[in-house]
Scaffold this motif. Structure first.
Motif, PDB file in Angstrom:
ATOM      1  N   LYS A 133       0.837  -1.197   0.000  1.00  0.00           N
ATOM      2  CA  LYS A 133       0.000   0.000   0.000  1.00  0.00           C
ATOM      3  C   LYS A 133       0.880   1.259   0.000  1.00  0.00           C
ATOM      4  N   GLY A 163      -9.588  -0.652  -3.647  1.00  0.00           N
ATOM      5  CA  GLY A 163      -8.231  -0.427  -3.154  1.00  0.00           C
ATOM      6  C   GLY A 163      -7.932   1.027  -2.848  1.00  0.00           C
ATOM      7  N   THR A 186      -5.119   6.559   0.663  1.00  0.00           N
ATOM      8  CA  THR A 186      -4.328   5.331   0.758  1.00  0.00           C
ATOM      9  C   THR A 186      -4.771   4.402  -0.363  1.00  0.00           C
ATOM     10  N   GLU A 188      -4.034   0.624  -2.655  1.00  0.00           N
ATOM     11  CA  GLU A 188      -3.352  -0.663  -2.823  1.00  0.00           C
ATOM     12  C   GLU A 188      -2.636  -0.607  -4.168  1.00  0.00           C
TER      13      GLU A 188
END
Length: 219
Positions: A133, A163, A186, A188
């Motif tokens: 991440k 994600g 944030t 992924e």
């Protein structure tokens, strides 16, 4: 396969413990149906004083239902002590109780077995790694000082991607009384492209003039 006698008795477990003192498996260098047969004949884990047998028992037990996939043919054990050899028996008549099944395998069968066991061990040991991440700070710049910055933020937060998680935001001075929206998210890494996200934000062209990456950190 060796005959350990009654594996539910101390004498049988001791014989097994002594045998496993310098061995990992009943036969050969990989688990087989010989290990399963002895494991089932024991019925339960040996006492702690039989350290070699206990190590082996816990190892075989860890395979669970996968034990049925071990190579070889499982042989039923009689759980009886081996009969003593007659004193007048000739050496030629003695039965080799410790003969190895591997001696009867041809090279091709041994190679196939090793390959299958290696593949099985690799599959069992493989574990999914942590999800990669990143935290990204985006500076979203308006056209002028009359842009409704709150509405700009509301529009940006409507973007939903697998994600992607939006975080805190803050208005910071840009120039000539114009403010920019600094918003944290944030992502992924395997699912969200920063370029794709910026493109989606810039689709709100009535509010957004441009978007810059102000900070990018791995989580």
């Amino acid at each position: 396969m060796p005959n350990f006698g009654d594996l539910k008795s101390d004498a049988g477990v001791k014989a097994l413990n002594d045998y496993l003192g310098d061995k990992s498996y009943i036969e050969g260098f990989v688990p087989s149906q010989d290990d399963v047969a002895v494991f089932e004949a024991m019925g339960k884990a040996p006492a702690g004083k039989y350290s070699h047998a206990l190590r082996w028992y816990n190892h075989i037990s860890s395979f669970g239902a996968e034990k049925s996939k071990f190579p070889g043919v499982k042989k039923a054990l009689s759980n009886q002590a081996p009969a003593p050899a007659a004193a007048d028996d000739d050496d030629d008549d003695e039965v080799d109780l410790f003969g190895s099944d591997e001696e009867e395998e041809d090279e091709e069968a041994a190679r196939v077995r090793e390959e299958r066991l290696a593949a099985y061990a690799a599959k069992k040991s493989a574990k999914p790694g942590p999800i990669a991440k990143s935290q990204v700070m985006l500076d979203c710049k308006p056209w002028d000082d009359e842009t409704d910055m709150k509405e700009m933020e509301n529009k940006i937060r409507t973007i939903v991607m697998d994600g992607l998680v939006w975080g805190a935001s803050k208005l910071n001075p840009l120039a000539f009384g114009i403010m920019k929206l600094s918003i944290l998210c944030t992502i992924e890494d395997a699912k969200v492209s920063v370029d794709d996200l910026i493109e989606k934000i810039q689709e709100f062209e009535d509010f957004v003039q441009s978007v810059d990456v102000a900070a990018f950190n791995k989580v």
